[in-house]
Design an enzyme around this catalytic site. Sequence first.
Site, PDB file in Angstrom:
ATOM      1  N   LYS A  89       0.857  -1.195   0.000  1.00 19.36           N
ATOM      2  CA  LYS A  89       0.000   0.000   0.000  1.00 19.36           C
ATOM      3  C   LYS A  89       0.877   1.224   0.000  1.00 19.36           C
ATOM      4  O   LYS A  89       1.800   1.328   0.823  1.00 19.36           O
ATOM      5  CB  LYS A  89      -0.895  -0.006   1.261  1.00 19.36           C
ATOM      6  CG  LYS A  89      -1.838   1.180   1.330  1.00 19.36           C
ATOM      7  CD  LYS A  89      -3.075   0.945   0.513  1.00 19.36           C
ATOM      8  CE  LYS A  89      -3.868   2.227   0.238  1.00 19.36           C
ATOM      9  NZ  LYS A  89      -3.405   2.943  -0.981  1.00 19.36           N
ATOM     10  N   GLN A 110       7.285   3.861   3.980  1.00 20.97           N
ATOM     11  CA  GLN A 110       5.860   3.497   3.976  1.00 20.97           C
ATOM     12  C   GLN A 110       5.602   2.225   4.785  1.00 20.97           C
ATOM     13  O   GLN A 110       4.559   2.097   5.427  1.00 20.97           O
ATOM     14  CB  GLN A 110       5.402   3.290   2.521  1.00 20.97           C
ATOM     15  CG  GLN A 110       3.900   3.312   2.321  1.00 20.97           C
ATOM     16  CD  GLN A 110       3.344   4.725   2.241  1.00 20.97           C
ATOM     17  OE1 GLN A 110       3.902   5.573   1.570  1.00 20.97           O
ATOM     18  NE2 GLN A 110       2.255   4.982   2.936  1.00 20.97           N
ATOM     19  N   LYS A 113       5.406   3.331   8.372  1.00 19.88           N
ATOM     20  CA  LYS A 113       4.261   4.241   8.529  1.00 19.88           C
ATOM     21  C   LYS A 113       2.963   3.438   8.572  1.00 19.88           C
ATOM     22  O   LYS A 113       2.115   3.635   9.450  1.00 19.88           O
ATOM     23  CB  LYS A 113       4.227   5.218   7.350  1.00 19.88           C
ATOM     24  CG  LYS A 113       3.124   6.248   7.405  1.00 19.88           C
ATOM     25  CD  LYS A 113       2.913   6.935   6.059  1.00 19.88           C
ATOM     26  CE  LYS A 113       4.156   7.618   5.553  1.00 19.88           C
ATOM     27  NZ  LYS A 113       3.859   8.482   4.363  1.00 19.88           N
ATOM     28  N   LYS A 125       5.399   1.723  -3.012  1.00 20.67           N
ATOM     29  CA  LYS A 125       5.388   3.077  -3.587  1.00 20.67           C
ATOM     30  C   LYS A 125       5.666   2.956  -5.076  1.00 20.67           C
ATOM     31  O   LYS A 125       6.300   1.997  -5.509  1.00 20.67           O
ATOM     32  CB  LYS A 125       6.492   3.932  -2.950  1.00 20.67           C
ATOM     33  CG  LYS A 125       6.297   5.427  -3.130  1.00 20.67           C
ATOM     34  CD  LYS A 125       5.347   5.981  -2.091  1.00 20.67           C
ATOM     35  CE  LYS A 125       4.955   7.397  -2.331  1.00 20.67           C
ATOM     36  NZ  LYS A 125       4.275   7.965  -1.148  1.00 20.67           N
ATOM     37  N   GLY A 164      -2.614   8.313  -4.302  1.00 26.91           N
ATOM     38  CA  GLY A 164      -1.977   9.552  -4.746  1.00 26.91           C
ATOM     39  C   GLY A 164      -0.705   9.881  -3.991  1.00 26.91           C
ATOM     40  O   GLY A 164      -0.367   9.274  -2.979  1.00 26.91           O
ATOM     41  N   ASP A 165       0.035  10.816  -4.532  1.00 26.23           N
ATOM     42  CA  ASP A 165       1.211  11.421  -3.886  1.00 26.23           C
ATOM     43  C   ASP A 165       1.477  12.697  -4.689  1.00 26.23           C
ATOM     44  O   ASP A 165       0.576  13.171  -5.396  1.00 26.23           O
ATOM     45  CB  ASP A 165       2.413  10.451  -3.904  1.00 26.23           C
ATOM     46  CG  ASP A 165       3.556  10.916  -2.996  1.00 26.23           C
ATOM     47  OD1 ASP A 165       3.433  10.773  -1.777  1.00 26.23           O
ATOM     48  OD2 ASP A 165       4.566  11.452  -3.503  1.00 26.23           O
ATOM     49  N   THR A 208      -4.444  13.701   5.128  1.00 22.70           N
ATOM     50  CA  THR A 208      -3.039  13.827   5.517  1.00 22.70           C
ATOM     51  C   THR A 208      -2.827  15.115   6.316  1.00 22.70           C
ATOM     52  O   THR A 208      -2.201  15.108   7.382  1.00 22.70           O
ATOM     53  CB  THR A 208      -2.116  13.769   4.288  1.00 22.70           C
ATOM     54  OG1 THR A 208      -2.495  12.646   3.489  1.00 22.70           O
ATOM     55  CG2 THR A 208      -0.676  13.628   4.695  1.00 22.70           C
ATOM     56  N   ASN A 239      -1.888  19.183  -1.746  1.00 22.88           N
ATOM     57  CA  ASN A 239      -2.926  18.515  -0.959  1.00 22.88           C
ATOM     58  C   ASN A 239      -2.641  18.560   0.553  1.00 22.88           C
ATOM     59  O   ASN A 239      -3.510  18.924   1.355  1.00 22.88           O
ATOM     60  CB  ASN A 239      -3.061  17.064  -1.442  1.00 22.88           C
ATOM     61  CG  ASN A 239      -4.022  16.276  -0.598  1.00 22.88           C
ATOM     62  OD1 ASN A 239      -3.622  15.563   0.323  1.00 22.88           O
ATOM     63  ND2 ASN A 239      -5.308  16.433  -0.856  1.00 22.88           N
ATOM     64  N   SER A 375      -6.801   5.904   3.595  1.00 22.47           N
ATOM     65  CA  SER A 375      -6.837   4.980   2.457  1.00 22.47           C
ATOM     66  C   SER A 375      -7.232   3.586   2.946  1.00 22.47           C
ATOM     67  O   SER A 375      -7.998   2.877   2.285  1.00 22.47           O
ATOM     68  CB  SER A 375      -5.463   4.903   1.786  1.00 22.47           C
ATOM     69  OG  SER A 375      -5.253   6.004   0.940  1.00 22.47           O
TER      70      SER A 375
HETATM   71  P1  NDP Z   1       0.995  17.874  -4.224  1.00 18.31           P
HETATM   72  O1  NDP Z   1       1.464  17.498  -5.564  1.00 18.31           O
HETATM   73  O2  NDP Z   1      -0.440  18.102  -3.986  1.00 18.31           O
HETATM   74  O3  NDP Z   1       1.752  19.170  -3.708  1.00 18.31           O
HETATM   75  C1  NDP Z   1       3.134  19.210  -3.622  1.00 18.31           C
HETATM   76  C2  NDP Z   1       3.578  20.584  -3.179  1.00 18.31           C
HETATM   77  O4  NDP Z   1       4.958  20.577  -2.892  1.00 18.31           O
HETATM   78  C3  NDP Z   1       3.368  21.642  -4.267  1.00 18.31           C
HETATM   79  O5  NDP Z   1       3.163  22.879  -3.659  1.00 18.31           O
HETATM   80  C4  NDP Z   1       4.704  21.582  -4.992  1.00 18.31           C
HETATM   81  O6  NDP Z   1       5.027  22.763  -5.702  1.00 18.31           O
HETATM   82  C5  NDP Z   1       5.678  21.386  -3.848  1.00 18.31           C
HETATM   83  N1  NDP Z   1       6.838  20.661  -4.333  1.00 18.31           N
HETATM   84  C6  NDP Z   1       6.861  19.410  -4.877  1.00 18.31           C
HETATM   85  N2  NDP Z   1       8.091  19.079  -5.251  1.00 18.31           N
HETATM   86  C7  NDP Z   1       8.881  20.129  -4.954  1.00 18.31           C
HETATM   87  C8  NDP Z   1      10.242  20.386  -5.094  1.00 18.31           C
HETATM   88  N3  NDP Z   1      11.090  19.486  -5.633  1.00 18.31           N
HETATM   89  N4  NDP Z   1      10.699  21.583  -4.647  1.00 18.31           N
HETATM   90  C9  NDP Z   1       9.862  22.496  -4.097  1.00 18.31           C
HETATM   91  N5  NDP Z   1       8.535  22.304  -3.943  1.00 18.31           N
HETATM   92  C10 NDP Z   1       8.055  21.145  -4.364  1.00 18.31           C
HETATM   93  O7  NDP Z   1       1.551  16.715  -3.252  1.00 18.31           O
HETATM   94  P2  NDP Z   1       1.093  16.348  -1.775  1.00 18.31           P
HETATM   95  O8  NDP Z   1       0.649  17.555  -1.041  1.00 18.31           O
HETATM   96  O9  NDP Z   1       0.197  15.190  -1.877  1.00 18.31           O
HETATM   97  O10 NDP Z   1       2.473  15.811  -1.165  1.00 18.31           O
HETATM   98  C11 NDP Z   1       3.366  16.637  -0.429  1.00 18.31           C
HETATM   99  C12 NDP Z   1       4.262  15.773   0.432  1.00 18.31           C
HETATM  100  O11 NDP Z   1       3.459  15.010   1.343  1.00 18.31           O
HETATM  101  C13 NDP Z   1       5.102  14.744  -0.308  1.00 18.31           C
HETATM  102  O12 NDP Z   1       6.315  14.551   0.387  1.00 18.31           O
HETATM  103  C14 NDP Z   1       4.274  13.469  -0.193  1.00 18.31           C
HETATM  104  O13 NDP Z   1       5.049  12.309  -0.334  1.00 18.31           O
HETATM  105  C15 NDP Z   1       3.744  13.626   1.216  1.00 18.31           C
HETATM  106  N6  NDP Z   1       2.554  12.866   1.560  1.00 18.31           N
HETATM  107  C16 NDP Z   1       1.406  12.965   0.839  1.00 18.31           C
HETATM  108  C17 NDP Z   1       0.283  12.251   1.214  1.00 18.31           C
HETATM  109  C18 NDP Z   1      -1.009  12.382   0.506  1.00 18.31           C
HETATM  110  O14 NDP Z   1      -1.968  11.761   0.953  1.00 18.31           O
HETATM  111  N7  NDP Z   1      -1.125  13.160  -0.550  1.00 18.31           N
HETATM  112  C19 NDP Z   1       0.317  11.352   2.363  1.00 18.31           C
HETATM  113  C20 NDP Z   1       1.555  11.383   3.116  1.00 18.31           C
HETATM  114  C21 NDP Z   1       2.612  12.105   2.694  1.00 18.31           C
HETATM  115  P3  NDP Z   1       4.910  22.780  -7.301  1.00 18.31           P
HETATM  116  O15 NDP Z   1       3.437  22.755  -7.584  1.00 18.31           O
HETATM  117  O16 NDP Z   1       5.583  24.012  -7.732  1.00 18.31           O
HETATM  118  O17 NDP Z   1       5.614  21.537  -7.800  1.00 18.31           O
HETATM  119  O1  2IT Z   2       3.155   8.929   1.495  1.00 15.12           O
HETATM  120  C1  2IT Z   2       1.988   8.501   1.692  1.00 15.12           C
HETATM  121  O2  2IT Z   2       1.684   7.972   2.762  1.00 15.12           O
HETATM  122  C2  2IT Z   2       0.996   8.674   0.641  1.00 15.12           C
HETATM  123  N1  2IT Z   2       1.292   9.282  -0.386  1.00 15.12           N
HETATM  124  C3  2IT Z   2      -0.382   8.110   0.800  1.00 15.12           C
HETATM  125  C4  2IT Z   2      -0.408   6.656   0.410  1.00 15.12           C
HETATM  126  C5  2IT Z   2      -1.771   6.006   0.371  1.00 15.12           C
HETATM  127  O3  2IT Z   2      -1.794   4.813   0.022  1.00 15.12           O
HETATM  128  O4  2IT Z   2      -2.783   6.630   0.679  1.00 15.12           O
END
Ligand code: NDP
Ligand code: 2IT
Length: 443
Positions: A89, A110, A113, A125, A164-165, A208, A239, A375
């Site tokens: 997952k 993961q 986690k 992943k 998603g991620d 998240t 997100n 999830s």
């Molecule tokens: P999104 O794609 O929704 O948003 C990512 C954000 O981070 C955007 O503002 C993006 O800016 C910025 N960003 C991404 N890459 C870079 C980079 N290399 N340098 C600077 N800014 C960057 O992703 P999420 O919000 O879903 O994910 C954010 C973090 O949270 C990640 O580390 C992800 O693995 C983690 N995460 C997400 C989960 C989820 O459920 N979505 C769960 C647990 C962890 P820009 O638009 O300019 O690229």
């Molecule tokens: O990093 C993470 O935990 C996620 N992007 C969410 C993974 C999931 O299966 O919901």
Amino acid sequence: MSYTQRVIEAVKAKDPDQPEFIQAVTEVLASLEPVFEAHPEYEKAKLLERIVEPERVVIFRVPWMDDNGEVQVNRAFRIQYNSALGPYKGGLRLHPSVNLSILKFLGFEQVFKNSLTTLPMGGGKGGCDFDPKGKSDNEVMRFCQSFMTELQRHIGPDTDVPAGDIGTGGREIGFMFGQYKRLRDEWSGVLTGKGLTFGGSLVRTEATGYGLVYLVQEHLNCNWDAFLGKTVCISGSGNVAIYAAEKAQQLGAKVVTLSDSTGWIYAPEGIDVDVVKQIKEVERGRISEYAKRVEGVEYHEGRGVWQIKCDIALPCATQNELFIEDAQLLVANGCKIVAEGANMPTTMDATQYLQDNGVVFFPGKAANAGGVATSGLEMSQNSERLSWTFEEVDKKLEGIMKNIYHAADDAARAYGKEGDFVAGANIAGFLKVAEAMMAQGLV
Ligand code: NDP
Ligand code: 2IT
């Protein structure tokens, strides 16, 4: 050399070209030393050598056609890391930086986690070096269909359940789900983060960010404190960042920064989350837009959110975005708590500096587990062909985050590391995986 040190060295020797993976392994294993002192049987079973090696890695090409009729080819991966606790997952990242090192670090994290959530989920992943930015909806759809045409062979509701991620949101999951269903002639909960009309769970979008705030709130409550009146700095504007900001402000905090990969905003009076949602979720625009629409807001190019004075810092963008210089600024400005919404946003020396200077630090595998936990709740709802109310899922999420806080706190205390939530989360997450692997024999 200790057992954990030997395994870290072996990983460095074997995968010298995978810096993020080495970083994640080092951070986890370094805090597990006391566990191996208490459990010599784990070393005999070569548990660590097995745990650092993914069960399976699939690498495949994704050919698709852009709107100009030109052929594009991307490289995609699915890392099926560990299935001791349940089906693999974990999310799918779509970003030009995606490579084996980054996905192995994410898959490795993961595993622990997912263990912390207490739900029956193994760790995985995946992702692709495709950049959804600037692509039309049709291009994204053609990419997602091609991507799923290969991925569908390797996943399934009881085998591997992606989500998603970065770069993968509701739009991408919808396209991927449609293609899976078409190819397999099967409606199943094979992906999470689906739309609410076709099996998605309420609260998954918010989970998240909300979960991150629930975990910090539990810490504050246990220390006779609250979010009310606190100043919060957040990085990212995707997100995780958006819903962390929303929940923190619902609880009476003031969120004063957000960022993207181009720049960052400082809103001394607090961020208007609805405006951010309009720019980011609806228009897919840049955070610079925010400063054009809201009075009294500064926009700066580049990075810089950690120089703003705050009580609580929530890095929610990507790996290695909070460096030692940032940690020094945060400490100098009186920041008391750092909680990782992103995966591994804080470098190792920055984490050490924060902990050495009295900042309470919550690592991503504990603090951002609310996404994958929800999830897991989506998988349960799909299995029983029911959907739960927003309140029901939200309550369960809050309960899981409180539980993770106490599991990490208790494990840290039990192993003589009181207050060290990095060690606590690693130990608590690891022990369950270790026990399951021992019980399942040499596999
Ligand atoms: P999104 O794609 O929704 O948003 C990512 C954000 O981070 C955007 O503002 C993006 O800016 C910025 N960003 C991404 N890459 C870079 C980079 N290399 N340098 C600077 N800014 C960057 O992703 P999420 O919000 O879903 O994910 C954010 C973090 O949270 C990640 O580390 C992800 O693995 C983690 N995460 C997400 C989960 C989820 O459920 N979505 C769960 C647990 C962890 P820009 O638009 O300019 O690229
Ligand atoms: O990093 C993470 O935990 C996620 N992007 C969410 C993974 C999931 O299966 O919901």
